[in-house]
Design an enzyme around this catalytic site. Structure first.
Site, PDB file in Angstrom:
ATOM      1  N   HIS A  88      -8.135   3.008   3.593  1.00 34.52           N
ATOM      2  CA  HIS A  88      -8.291   3.708   4.881  1.00 34.52           C
ATOM      3  C   HIS A  88      -9.748   3.675   5.363  1.00 34.52           C
ATOM      4  CE1 HIS A  88      -4.347   5.533   4.217  1.00 34.52           C
ATOM      5  NE2 HIS A  88      -4.427   6.097   5.407  1.00 34.52           N
ATOM      6  N   GLU A 119      -6.452   8.286   9.929  1.00 41.26           N
ATOM      7  CA  GLU A 119      -5.128   8.177  10.564  1.00 41.26           C
ATOM      8  C   GLU A 119      -5.103   8.879  11.919  1.00 41.26           C
ATOM      9  OE1 GLU A 119      -1.704   8.843   8.138  1.00 41.26           O
ATOM     10  OE2 GLU A 119      -2.456   7.510   6.561  1.00 41.26           O
ATOM     11  N   CYS A 173     -10.996   2.864  -0.945  1.00 41.29           N
ATOM     12  CA  CYS A 173      -9.724   3.327  -0.354  1.00 41.29           C
ATOM     13  C   CYS A 173      -9.542   2.480   0.898  1.00 41.29           C
ATOM     14  CB  CYS A 173      -9.803   4.806   0.011  1.00 41.29           C
ATOM     15  SG  CYS A 173      -8.371   5.381   0.949  1.00 41.29           S
ATOM     16  N   ASP A 192       0.863  -1.193   0.000  1.00 49.47           N
ATOM     17  CA  ASP A 192       0.000   0.000   0.000  1.00 49.47           C
ATOM     18  C   ASP A 192       0.893   1.236   0.000  1.00 49.47           C
ATOM     19  OD1 ASP A 192      -2.415   1.610   0.291  1.00 49.47           O
ATOM     20  OD2 ASP A 192      -1.781   1.934   2.355  1.00 49.47           O
ATOM     21  N   SER A 193       0.286   2.364  -0.316  1.00 54.83           N
ATOM     22  CA  SER A 193       1.033   3.624  -0.301  1.00 54.83           C
ATOM     23  C   SER A 193       1.467   3.990   1.128  1.00 54.83           C
ATOM     24  CB  SER A 193       0.170   4.742  -0.870  1.00 54.83           C
ATOM     25  OG  SER A 193      -1.036   4.839  -0.135  1.00 54.83           O
ATOM     26  N   CYS A 197      -3.999  -1.055  -2.249  1.00 54.41           N
ATOM     27  CA  CYS A 197      -4.109   0.400  -2.393  1.00 54.41           C
ATOM     28  C   CYS A 197      -4.994   0.617  -3.611  1.00 54.41           C
ATOM     29  CB  CYS A 197      -2.732   1.010  -2.614  1.00 54.41           C
ATOM     30  SG  CYS A 197      -2.766   2.772  -2.995  1.00 54.41           S
TER      31      CYS A 197
HETATM   32  N1  DGL Z   1      -4.432   3.736   0.627  1.00 54.42           N
HETATM   33  C1  DGL Z   1      -4.709   4.645  -0.476  1.00 54.42           C
HETATM   34  C2  DGL Z   1      -5.831   4.046  -1.346  1.00 54.42           C
HETATM   35  O1  DGL Z   1      -6.383   2.999  -1.027  1.00 54.42           O
HETATM   36  C3  DGL Z   1      -5.108   6.021  -0.010  1.00 54.42           C
HETATM   37  C4  DGL Z   1      -3.976   6.881   0.515  1.00 54.42           C
HETATM   38  C5  DGL Z   1      -3.176   7.561  -0.581  1.00 54.42           C
HETATM   39  O2  DGL Z   1      -3.642   8.581  -1.142  1.00 54.42           O
HETATM   40  O3  DGL Z   1      -2.083   7.097  -0.868  1.00 54.42           O
HETATM   41  O4  DGL Z   1      -6.155   4.605  -2.366  1.00 54.42           O
END
Ligand code: DGL
Length: 288
Positions: free
Chosen positions: A206, A172, A204, A24-25, A87
């Site tokens: 998150h 977060e 997403c 993931d990012s 991600c």
């Molecule tokens: N985890 C990223 C996603 O699922 C969101 C966070 C980011 O912008 O890198 O798209």
């Protein structure tokens, strides 16, 4: 029915004892790892969060692709048997590029979540929320369209997509049910409410952290967790290729790597994961 998501994959040269790579990012993909550990308790995970370069959600496709290829190459060097791109932004903008360089199967989150949403919806009105890059890429919209065409679905499906960038810092920050989160959710989700969706893709990784508030603003709407759906497809592939872990080994369940270890990382990570992580190792890429 055999899903097209498990067809045309690299032939298995891996072994069941190898870990599943999850990328993931940043920290969001740990919500997918949380599901993975629950659903596939015998599997080991090598997780890479590109915390030095997060967020991906406001970057160009070329940048996201270059970062994603670097991250997946790292996991391949760690000898994982399969990669989950946990991600949505990377899955939307870079999945094919990553699959092209990978000798092991790579599962993104978009197609599994789109398939799950189509399976769930009764009204045919599906909502999608994600980062700006994910929503603007149209990846979910075209995945849903392609699935309808391939399945010969006559029924009308309508899709409403909204970018919800503020949800990432709220998740977060641990503001899972804060009045500010609720206010922002009301604002972001108003068009979806108006469209009377019955199914919402959390596009997403998150966003599962904000499930309570999302469900509160959109009662009676079925929420689809994209990470969970990707884990279910990964499980199917591991079984079809005969490389699923049939028993639990002695090693650490989740090995975590990050490209930048901030002081807040461990506490945020453990909240997303739902159990102690123990440690995270910082790695550096050539140019970062
Ligand atoms: N985890 C990223 C996603 O699922 C969101 C966070 C980011 O912008 O890198 O798209």
């Amino acid at each position: 029915m055999k899903s097209s998501l498990t067809e045309n994959l690299p032939s298995p040269t891996q072994e069941s004892s190898q870990a599943i790579g999850v990328f993931d990012s940043g920290v969001g993909g740990l919500t997918a790892v949380r599901k993975l550990v629950n659903m596939l308790p015998n599997e080991r995970v090598a997780y890479l969060g590109d915390t030095a370069r997060v967020p991906y959600g406001n970057k160009t496709a070329a940048t996201v692709s270059a970062y994603s290829q670097e991250c997946v190459s790292f996991l391949i060097q760690r000898k994982v048997k399969l990669v989950i791109v946990a991600c949505n932004t990377a899955s939307a903008l870079a999945l094919e590029d990553v699959q092209r360089i990978s000798p092991v199967p790579v599962v993104g989150v978009i197609a599994p979540a789109a398939e799950a949403a189509l399976g769930q919806t009764r009204s045919g009105k599906i909502g999608i929320i994600g980062t700006r890059a994910t929503v603007q890429s149209g990846a979910y919209q075209s995945a849903i369209r392609n699935l309808c065409v391939n399945a010969g679905l006559e029924r009308e499906i309508s899709v409403v997509a909204e970018a919800c960038p503020l949800f990432v810092p709220f998740a977060e920050e641990g503001w899972h049910y804060h009045p500010a989160t609720r206010l922002v959710a009301e604002e972001y989700l108003a068009p979806l409410k108006k469209a009377q969706i019955d199914t919402l893709i959390l596009g997403c990784t998150h966003y599962p952290m904000l499930t309570d508030v999302l469900q509160d603003v959109l009662p009676n709407v079925q929420l689809i967790n994209s990470g969970e759906e990707a884990v279910a497809i990964a499980d199917r592939i591991l079984h079809e290729q005969g490389i699923h872990a049939a028993q639990r080994g002695m090693e650490r369940i989740v090995e975590c790597f990050v490209t930048d270890k901030s002081t807040a990382f461990m506490s945020v990570a453990e909240r997303f994961l739902g159990f102690p992580l123990g440690m995270a190792e910082e790695i550096r890429f050539g140019k970062s």
